[in-house]
Write an enzyme that holds these catalytic residues in place. Structure first.
Site, mmCIF file in Angstrom:
data_model
loop_
_atom_site.group_PDB
_atom_site.id
_atom_site.type_symbol
_atom_site.label_atom_id
_atom_site.label_comp_id
_atom_site.label_asym_id
_atom_site.label_seq_id
_atom_site.Cartn_x
_atom_site.Cartn_y
_atom_site.Cartn_z
ATOM 1 C CE LYS A 14 34.453 49.734 46.223
ATOM 2 N NZ LYS A 14 35.714 50.341 45.823
ATOM 3 C CE LYS B 53 34.322 46.067 36.916
ATOM 4 N NZ LYS B 53 35.390 46.784 37.621
ATOM 5 C CE LYS C 231 33.500 40.269 47.260
ATOM 6 N NZ LYS C 231 34.788 40.045 46.597
#
Ligand code: TRP
Length: 337
Positions: free
Chosen positions: A204, A118, A201
């Site tokens: 969201k 990140k 995967k």
């Protein structure tokens, strides 16, 4: 006299109320939460403090948090058996996180792969919170004397760090300072993949929203997204994640919802076409989500009731969290107020 029943083990889990919850959150986490609540003392939360490690639009964050709580309840999280709350409503999370900041090491936090990933995308200004994020998660877990944490692969390293920090403090202040948590591996863990990119995967925050099925999607959207779902070359319908990730994903979705084995589902699709599989998977998902969506809308339409639920949840959680926090304050050498 009858011997008292052994007290239940404590389970805790949280989902970030960022963006809208999707089918992977439901089948991989929430549906499991519901199964666990009978046998364990469960604590479930919307982790809004974690969410702000990335910039959030205030109105959206608030709406997503309400919706997440409503969806948990609509999915069957039972308020009689669990404590359900919003992380920021229980100030002890932030308080313990600070304390843990003084016991976690720069070196171990620097090794967190999620941080590396990140922060490399965050540009020049990396929020400090992104770095200390795992210690807030450790605080979440340790405050409730949690025994078991249902975690996916991406959170295993954070749980490992939680264990290390808990053991470090136990070494300094006594073995009964913290319960050292273990991962809870669900007997059947559904791993739902992106509909357009079935080797990654479902998320969201996918770049292309058509790959994610949001729990609030309309029936028409659900049909459309499954119709467009990536299937593989060939035409045989069988479970083979390596060569047929798209088809395998649709089979997994069906199995996770109905509880039918993959083999039994495959048997139903002998000599059928991908089109059948897509239409029928969409149908199963629509049927599963319809009552959940209806109940979610009812709950969201009655904010006063939702707020009452959150108040009760926060009070229950606070009472327990405060005991743990005071125990630590005392052992560290703070004067108790
Ligand atoms: N970090 C977790 C995630 O992004 C969410 C989370 C926060 C969590 N606190 C937790 C999960 C405590 C389990 C237990 O998925």
């Amino acid at each position: 006299m009858a011997t008292p029943a052994p007290s239940k083990k404590v389970i805790l889990s949280g989902i970030q109320p960022t963006n809208r919850l999707q089918l992977g959150n439901y089948l991989g986490a929430i549906k499991n939460w519901v199964k666990l609540q009978k046998d364990f003392d469960c604590h479930y939360m919307a982790v809004d403090l974690h969410a702000i490690t990335a910039r959030q639009d205030p109105q959206e964050l608030r709406n997503n948090t309400y919706t997440a709580i409503a969806l948990y309840i609509a999915s069957g999280v039972d308020l009689e058996h669990c404590s359900l709350f919003v992380q920021s409503h229980v100030p002890q999370h932030s308080q313990l996180a600070w304390l843990l900041n003084c016991y976690g090491y720069m070196g171990e936090l620097s090794r967190m792969t999620q941080y590396k990933d990140k922060s490399s995308k965050a540009g020049a200004n990396i929020p400090v919170g992104l770095f200390t994020y795992p210690l807030l998660m450790a605080a979440d877990i340790l405050l409730y004397d949690t025994h078991l944490v249902p975690v996916g692969d991406d959170q295993k390293q954070h749980l490992e760090l939680t264990r290390d920090v808990a053991q470090r403090l136990n070494g300094l202040y006594g073995d009964d300072t913290f319960v050292v948590p273990e991962p809870y591996i669900a007997p059947v863990a559904a791993r739902i993949m992106d509909l357009l990119n079935p080797t990654t995967k479902m998320s969201k925050s996918a770049v292309n929203e058509n790959g994610s099925l949001f729990l609030t999607d309309s029936p028409a959207d659900i049909e459309k997204k499954f119709k467009r779902a990536e299937t593989d070359s060939g035409k045989e319908i069988r479970f083979d994640e390596e060569n047929k990730p798209g088809v395998s994903n649709l089979l997994s979705i069906q199995s996770a919802i109905t509880g039918e084995s993959i083999a039994a589902i495959e048997a139903r699709y002998v000599n059928k076409m991908y089109g059948h599989l897509k239409v029928e998977t969409a149908e199963i998902v629509k049927q599963e989500l319809a009552p959940i969506q209806k109940r979610t809308q009812e709950l969201l339409g009655d904010k006063a009731e939702l707020e009452r639920i959150l108040k009760t949840g926060a009070e229950k959680a606070t009472a327990k969290a405060e005991v743990t926090l005071r125990r630590l304050h005392e052992r560290i050498g703070f004067i108790l107020r």
